[in-house]
Structure formats: C-alpha cells, structure tokens
Motif scaffolding. Structure first.
Motif, PDB file in Angstrom:
ATOM      1  N   GLU A  83       0.803  -1.221   0.000  1.00  0.00           N
ATOM      2  CA  GLU A  83       0.000   0.000   0.000  1.00  0.00           C
ATOM      3  C   GLU A  83       0.838   1.274   0.000  1.00  0.00           C
ATOM      4  O   GLU A  83       0.767   2.070  -0.916  1.00  0.00           O
ATOM      5  N   ASN A  84       1.617   1.490   1.038  1.00  0.00           N
ATOM      6  CA  ASN A  84       2.350   2.743   1.198  1.00  0.00           C
ATOM      7  C   ASN A  84       3.824   2.601   0.864  1.00  0.00           C
ATOM      8  O   ASN A  84       4.621   3.466   1.219  1.00  0.00           O
ATOM      9  N   GLN A  85       4.181   1.542   0.201  1.00  0.00           N
ATOM     10  CA  GLN A  85       5.583   1.256  -0.072  1.00  0.00           C
ATOM     11  C   GLN A  85       6.218   2.376  -0.883  1.00  0.00           C
ATOM     12  O   GLN A  85       5.656   2.874  -1.847  1.00  0.00           O
ATOM     13  N   VAL A  86       7.413   2.755  -0.453  1.00  0.00           N
ATOM     14  CA  VAL A  86       8.229   3.698  -1.207  1.00  0.00           C
ATOM     15  C   VAL A  86       9.216   2.863  -2.025  1.00  0.00           C
ATOM     16  O   VAL A  86       9.839   1.946  -1.493  1.00  0.00           O
ATOM     17  N   VAL A  87       9.344   3.165  -3.270  1.00  0.00           N
ATOM     18  CA  VAL A  87      10.293   2.434  -4.115  1.00  0.00           C
ATOM     19  C   VAL A  87      11.688   2.972  -3.814  1.00  0.00           C
ATOM     20  O   VAL A  87      11.975   4.144  -4.035  1.00  0.00           O
ATOM     21  N   ILE A  88      12.523   2.096  -3.277  1.00  0.00           N
ATOM     22  CA  ILE A  88      13.893   2.451  -2.937  1.00  0.00           C
ATOM     23  C   ILE A  88      14.751   2.187  -4.179  1.00  0.00           C
ATOM     24  O   ILE A  88      14.759   1.061  -4.688  1.00  0.00           O
ATOM     25  N   PRO A  89      15.471   3.194  -4.657  1.00  0.00           N
ATOM     26  CA  PRO A  89      16.303   2.983  -5.856  1.00  0.00           C
ATOM     27  C   PRO A  89      17.362   1.906  -5.628  1.00  0.00           C
ATOM     28  O   PRO A  89      17.870   1.751  -4.502  1.00  0.00           O
ATOM     29  N   PRO A  90      17.717   1.162  -6.660  1.00  0.00           N
ATOM     30  CA  PRO A  90      18.748   0.129  -6.540  1.00  0.00           C
ATOM     31  C   PRO A  90      20.042   0.728  -5.963  1.00  0.00           C
ATOM     32  O   PRO A  90      20.442   1.830  -6.329  1.00  0.00           O
ATOM     33  N   GLY A  91      20.649  -0.022  -5.045  1.00  0.00           N
ATOM     34  CA  GLY A  91      21.902   0.408  -4.435  1.00  0.00           C
ATOM     35  C   GLY A  91      21.736   1.319  -3.234  1.00  0.00           C
ATOM     36  O   GLY A  91      22.705   1.611  -2.534  1.00  0.00           O
ATOM     37  N   GLU A  92      20.535   1.799  -2.983  1.00  0.00           N
ATOM     38  CA  GLU A  92      20.272   2.673  -1.836  1.00  0.00           C
ATOM     39  C   GLU A  92      19.879   1.834  -0.622  1.00  0.00           C
ATOM     40  O   GLU A  92      19.210   0.818  -0.758  1.00  0.00           O
ATOM     41  N   MET A  93      20.273   2.276   0.553  1.00  0.00           N
ATOM     42  CA  MET A  93      19.808   1.664   1.797  1.00  0.00           C
ATOM     43  C   MET A  93      18.477   2.319   2.147  1.00  0.00           C
ATOM     44  O   MET A  93      18.356   3.550   2.092  1.00  0.00           O
ATOM     45  N   ALA A  94      17.497   1.520   2.496  1.00  0.00           N
ATOM     46  CA  ALA A  94      16.156   2.050   2.769  1.00  0.00           C
ATOM     47  C   ALA A  94      16.193   3.151   3.830  1.00  0.00           C
ATOM     48  O   ALA A  94      15.604   4.224   3.628  1.00  0.00           O
ATOM     49  N   SER A  95      16.866   2.909   4.941  1.00  0.00           N
ATOM     50  CA  SER A  95      16.903   3.912   6.015  1.00  0.00           C
ATOM     51  C   SER A  95      17.458   5.232   5.504  1.00  0.00           C
ATOM     52  O   SER A  95      16.885   6.293   5.745  1.00  0.00           O
ATOM     53  N   HIS A  96      18.567   5.165   4.828  1.00  0.00           N
ATOM     54  CA  HIS A  96      19.212   6.381   4.326  1.00  0.00           C
ATOM     55  C   HIS A  96      18.310   7.114   3.341  1.00  0.00           C
ATOM     56  O   HIS A  96      18.093   8.322   3.439  1.00  0.00           O
ATOM     57  N   TYR A  97      17.749   6.384   2.402  1.00  0.00           N
ATOM     58  CA  TYR A  97      16.900   6.989   1.380  1.00  0.00           C
ATOM     59  C   TYR A  97      15.660   7.644   1.998  1.00  0.00           C
ATOM     60  O   TYR A  97      15.326   8.786   1.681  1.00  0.00           O
ATOM     61  N   LEU A  98      15.002   6.930   2.882  1.00  0.00           N
ATOM     62  CA  LEU A  98      13.765   7.454   3.472  1.00  0.00           C
ATOM     63  C   LEU A  98      14.026   8.681   4.346  1.00  0.00           C
ATOM     64  O   LEU A  98      13.246   9.637   4.328  1.00  0.00           O
ATOM     65  N   LEU A  99      15.112   8.664   5.097  1.00  0.00           N
ATOM     66  CA  LEU A  99      15.403   9.793   5.976  1.00  0.00           C
ATOM     67  C   LEU A  99      15.900  11.003   5.188  1.00  0.00           C
ATOM     68  O   LEU A  99      15.461  12.126   5.437  1.00  0.00           O
TER      69      LEU A  99
END
Length: 184
Positions: A95-111
């Motif tokens: 539902e609310n998933q953010v697409v994390i670009p390849p090679g990115e860490m989810a925590s880093h990208y989201l913050l």
C-alpha cells in the motif's frame, strides 16, 4: 538461505540439513541532528518523530520490528500498541511502499528524502549508514531481536555439500562479519 526460519520449515522433508548461518539485529537510524542524540527508547516513544518500518508479513524485518513492539508492550503498557499504530510501513509492503532505488539503503533513502525522521531496520547497515552521515542507535539488550538467517541444503549432491560447508567455513564467515552480520 532465508531470514525467516518458517520459510525453511515449510520445505519440510525436502531439507537434508539446516543450520543458522548468521544473524542480524534491529537498530534505530535517525538523521544526524543534535535532537536525535538521545536514548533509543526515548526517541521511539517521542510522538513528534515519524517512524518508518518495513511491513510485517510482507518483509521479515517488519515481522522482527513487530516482535520488538510486542516486547516493549510488556514493559511499557500501551507503548508497543502506539508504536504499531504510528509506524509508517514504507518498505516491503503493497500500500504505502516507497520504491527504494537500486543500491540505496532504505533507512538512508527514506530519511534523507524526508519520508520519516527515524527508521527501525537491520543493524548490519550500521557502518554504511554512519559513513553516509546518519546516527545509529542500538536497542537495549532486553529488546534485542535476533533475526536468524537459516541455511538449508535441499539435496545432497557433492557440489551442494561443498557449497554448504564453504558457507559455514571461516572464509565465508569472515565475509559475513565484514558485512555487518554476526556469527558468534
């Protein structure tokens, strides 16, 4: 290999041999600001901060995070429930998933893109996150969720046995440790 031992159990009699290969833990990652240089639980309980998580059922990290919230609930009534209700399930869901670009860490990208102020995720990313300018907060030992990665051998051919033994051997274990996982 699976971060969810239930996946290996579901294979039933097809498993010739299995063993815990390594494990991971949860940690809280925050933006690198003075206001976040506080106790980990204090940060989690502070309603002014948006908390990102993985999605339970769809992502094992989300399952481990919900286990953490259940542990917290036992010692701090209503806090575990509050954490579940305030959590922004941004990773691994539908539902609310953010697409994390390849090679990115989810925590880093989201913050860094301001989807959240902090995120509960796997601790093996700690060095990379700190090098990227994030703050990493360990959880108190009584809330240390151990996410075990199980290795299962599904046939007993010589090649499979050799690979299985290699993964359990010192060379592979050193690679695993260098990448932030534990295997004590």
């Amino acid at each position: 290999m699976s971060a969810n031992s239930e996946n290996v159990s579901a294979l039933g009699s097809r498993v010739f041999q299995q063993q815990v290969l390594t494990y991971n833990q949860l940690m809280l990652t925050t933006k690198n600001k003075l206001e976040f240089q506080r106790d980990t639980l204090e940060l989690l309980f502070d309603d002014q901060y948006r908390l990102a998580t993985s999605t339970p059922v769809y992502d094992p990290c989300g399952d481990y995070t919900w286990q953490l919230f259940d542990l917290i609930e036992k010692d701090y009534p209503e806090q575990g429930k509050r954490l579940k209700s305030k959590a922004l399930k941004l990773v691994g869901g539908t539902e609310n998933q953010v697409v994390i670009p390849p090679g990115e860490m989810a925590s880093h990208y989201l913050l860094k893109n301001d989807y959240a102020d902090m995120m509960l995720g796997y601790a093996h990313y700690q060095t990379r996150l700190e090098n990227a300018g994030m703050l990493c907060h360990t959880l108190p030992s009584e809330y240390d969720i151990r996410a075990e990665y199980v290795l299962a051998m599904l046939n007993d051919t010589e090649l499979t046995q050799r690979f299985y033994q290699f993964l359990l051997g010192e060379t592979a274990q050193e690679i695993i440790r260098k990448n932030g996982f534990k295997n004590d």
